[in-house]
Design a protein around this motif. Structure first.
Motif, short mmCIF file in Angstrom:
data_model
loop_
_atom_site.label_atom_id
_atom_site.label_comp_id
_atom_site.label_asym_id
_atom_site.label_seq_id
_atom_site.Cartn_x
_atom_site.Cartn_y
_atom_site.Cartn_z
N THR A 1 10.56 -6.61 -22.31
CA THR A 1 9.57 -7.59 -22.77
C THR A 1 8.24 -7.40 -22.03
N LEU A 2 8.31 -7.23 -20.71
CA LEU A 2 7.09 -7.03 -19.92
C LEU A 2 6.33 -5.78 -20.36
N VAL A 3 7.05 -4.69 -20.58
CA VAL A 3 6.41 -3.43 -20.98
C VAL A 3 5.75 -3.62 -22.34
N GLU A 4 6.43 -4.32 -23.24
CA GLU A 4 5.88 -4.54 -24.58
C GLU A 4 4.57 -5.33 -24.48
N LYS A 5 4.58 -6.40 -23.66
CA LYS A 5 3.38 -7.23 -23.48
C LYS A 5 2.24 -6.45 -22.84
N ALA A 6 2.59 -5.47 -22.02
CA ALA A 6 1.56 -4.69 -21.31
C ALA A 6 1.00 -3.56 -22.17
N GLY A 7 1.49 -3.43 -23.41
CA GLY A 7 0.94 -2.39 -24.28
C GLY A 7 1.98 -1.44 -24.84
N GLY A 8 3.24 -1.66 -24.48
CA GLY A 8 4.30 -0.81 -25.02
C GLY A 8 4.06 0.65 -24.70
N ARG A 9 4.22 1.49 -25.71
CA ARG A 9 4.07 2.93 -25.48
C ARG A 9 2.64 3.34 -25.14
N ARG A 10 1.69 2.44 -25.38
CA ARG A 10 0.28 2.75 -25.07
C ARG A 10 -0.15 1.94 -23.85
N GLY A 11 0.32 2.34 -22.67
CA GLY A 11 -0.15 1.71 -21.43
C GLY A 11 0.78 0.70 -20.81
N GLY A 12 1.93 0.47 -21.42
CA GLY A 12 2.88 -0.51 -20.88
C GLY A 12 3.52 -0.07 -19.57
N ILE A 13 3.54 1.23 -19.34
CA ILE A 13 3.95 1.78 -18.04
C ILE A 13 2.86 2.77 -17.63
N VAL A 14 2.47 2.74 -16.35
CA VAL A 14 1.52 3.74 -15.83
C VAL A 14 2.12 4.34 -14.56
N ALA A 15 1.73 5.58 -14.29
CA ALA A 15 2.24 6.28 -13.10
C ALA A 15 1.07 7.06 -12.49
N PRO A 16 0.35 6.47 -11.53
CA PRO A 16 -0.78 7.19 -10.93
C PRO A 16 -0.32 8.47 -10.23
N LYS A 17 -1.05 9.54 -10.48
CA LYS A 17 -0.71 10.84 -9.90
C LYS A 17 -1.93 11.42 -9.21
N GLY A 18 -1.71 12.20 -8.16
CA GLY A 18 -2.85 12.76 -7.47
C GLY A 18 -2.43 13.53 -6.24
N PRO A 19 -3.43 14.07 -5.53
CA PRO A 19 -3.13 14.90 -4.37
C PRO A 19 -2.61 14.09 -3.19
N VAL B 1 0.86 -1.17 0.00
CA VAL B 1 0.00 0.00 0.00
C VAL B 1 0.90 1.23 0.00
N ALA B 2 0.63 2.16 -0.90
CA ALA B 2 1.36 3.43 -0.91
C ALA B 2 0.37 4.54 -0.59
N ILE B 3 0.72 5.39 0.36
CA ILE B 3 -0.13 6.53 0.70
C ILE B 3 0.68 7.80 0.49
N PHE B 4 0.17 8.69 -0.39
CA PHE B 4 0.92 9.92 -0.72
C PHE B 4 0.80 10.92 0.43
N LEU B 5 1.91 11.40 0.94
CA LEU B 5 1.87 12.51 1.90
C LEU B 5 2.12 13.84 1.20
N ASP B 6 2.53 13.79 -0.05
CA ASP B 6 2.69 15.00 -0.88
C ASP B 6 1.94 14.76 -2.18
N GLU B 7 1.58 15.84 -2.85
CA GLU B 7 1.02 15.70 -4.20
C GLU B 7 2.07 15.01 -5.08
N VAL B 8 1.62 14.10 -5.91
CA VAL B 8 2.52 13.41 -6.83
C VAL B 8 2.20 13.87 -8.25
N SER B 9 3.22 14.36 -8.95
CA SER B 9 3.05 14.81 -10.33
C SER B 9 4.10 14.12 -11.20
N GLU B 10 4.10 14.44 -12.48
CA GLU B 10 5.11 13.85 -13.36
C GLU B 10 6.53 14.30 -13.02
#
Lengths: 291, 291
Positions: free
Chosen positions: B180-198, B131-140
């Motif tokens: 290989t994993l990133v390619e299987k997960a969608g490559g440049r379209r969704g192969g890596i995700v980075a949730p951002k929020g307050p 479980v990750a809980i943000f104590l700061d806003e997370v942005s790119e």
């Protein structure tokens, strides 16, 4: 290609202009096809990352690679720079192909390019422009270039010479100054921007604009060409750095036609057989302005 | 808080769920107000970044800080984990507050947490949750956590023990496998995700989900709490690592009421005066399963 008054005002305000997909996939391919050959060369012009063989930056390819010599004379890149600087006569002060390799690409700390050109090369004024041309798609994941909009308006900022963080020495700006600049530029709402787009996109940015880039942990290279063009009358006054990093040939660039990356035009490649011994000679003496 | 069938299916498919702003600014403040005091402590539980005093990670604050001891028993965090794991009895395997400090925060290379728990701690199965809980806003810009969606479905992957890249040893996955994993997960379209929020947002992610995070060159800290909860019956079988990194108390967590971060409920703080000497004792012997 003529910039509009809106674009000129935007450059004045923000310190950069972004042109997504300015070069076509076919034009970009002429360049990317050449990169592996250049990066494989054992030449001093290839600076590698700390602790890896990945190329961090390749210098001066416009003097020994035909596609990049062509790019260095491309009107779509040169003409907007002439327009913004109000100078017709430009020479190439620095030419590099930054790797930011997949997994290995290390950070570039916050800095201004003109800070280095002033401190090391005694370039009289920031009458010079940076151009970045993406050879790979740039996303949030492969270490995009980050700018602090408007930071160019402060001119050359105090900087310290960082010789240890990465494999390339850089005059960097201290953290407190960066925090203040980002806050003034809008803080979390616009205080940092990172233009992203397809291969072939171009960014033109002021030589005093503060910028940085993060590491690249993604499986995607982020190769980009960085050209620094300087007004001929503003040429550097000291050869403290080797010539492949800070050029000494102040001859004005003559543009090729717009289709130069797709058709065959002659270009000179003076360093095709290696760089001349004189390029490694350095001096702390100040030179006279050229006539 | 009850997860919907859609959320359960999404976790199954992607290996994570994101809950933006799950904790209120007032609740987050109780936690962030405590962080400077914890990071200033000269305790072995504070691991600092290479070449700087910035805290990379603080371990086990739930045993010596009241706000974090409270968070470790929060029903909004514990109950969805119980539901997804299908286990009522959970204990705290690891508890850390990662700094990812402004300017100094270094990378975390691609890894699975369960890989380390298996190799070092002999945790029998991935019946455990991060479980990750943000104590700061997370942005790119401040080094967000990056996931390869679906990578948890492959179970524990081969890993190498990286002792040099950062100040904290990690079992990391090699570049070719990641590509290989990133390619299987969608490559440049969704192969890596980075949730951002307050600040106050929470991510729940599978212990086999492959993740990493980039350096933080921004002027914004990116402090986040990472809790690892393990089914009691799946407790670790070896105390090869010190106790503040891999806990040895398998007592099931009892939740506090939902308002626990805003009101005063009693919690035990057994390490308030420093960690016990026994916590530093380690062994390569395998232990019996607890009754």
């Amino acid at each position: 290609m003529k910039l509009t008054p809106d674009q000129l005002a935007q450059f004045e305000r923000d310190g950069y202009l972004f042109f997504p997909a300015l070069f076509s996939p076919e034009e970009v391919k002429r360049l990317t096809d050449e990169v592996p050959r250049l990066y494989a060369m054992e030449r001093p012009e290839n600076v590698r990352e700390k602790g890896s063989r990945s190329v961090r930056t390749n210098f001066a390819a416009h003097l020994y690679s035909k596609p990049f010599a062509t790019l260095a004379r491309h009107p779509r890149m040169i003409e907007p720079v002439r327009q913004v600087l109000g100078e017709d006569q430009l020479y190439m002060h620095q030419f590099k192909i930054n790797g930011k390799a997949a997994f290995d690409g290390d950070v570039w700390q916050w800095h201004q390019d003109y800070g280095t050109w002033l401190a090391d090369d005694l370039m009289p004024a920031p009458q010079a422009m940076n151009v970045a041309i993406f050879l790979d798609e740039v996303s949030e994941f492969n270490g995009p270039l980050m700018f602090i909009p408007g930071s160019h308006r402060l001119g050359a900022l105090p900087a310290g010479h960082d010789l240890t963080t990465t494999s390339y020495p850089l005059w960097t700006i201290d953290n407190q100054a960066i925090a203040t600049l980002v806050e003034k530029a809008g803080g979390r709402r616009g205080g940092i921007v990172a233009p992203k787009g397809p291969a072939g996109s171009m960014i033109m940015f002021h030589s005093c604009l503060v910028h940085a880039s993060s590491s690249n942990l993604s499986p995607w290279h982020r190769v980009a060409v960085y050209l620094s063009l300087c007004a001929v009358g503003n040429h550097i006054r000291r050869f403290k750095r080797v010539e492949y990093i800070a050029h000494r040939d102040f001859t004005p660039i003559e543009c090729l036609p717009d289709d130069c990356l797709l058709r065959d035009y002659p270009v000179e490649l003076p360093w095709a057989n290696g760089l001349p011994a004189s390029a490694l000679e350095t001096s702390l003496e100040e030179i006279e302005a050229a006539a």
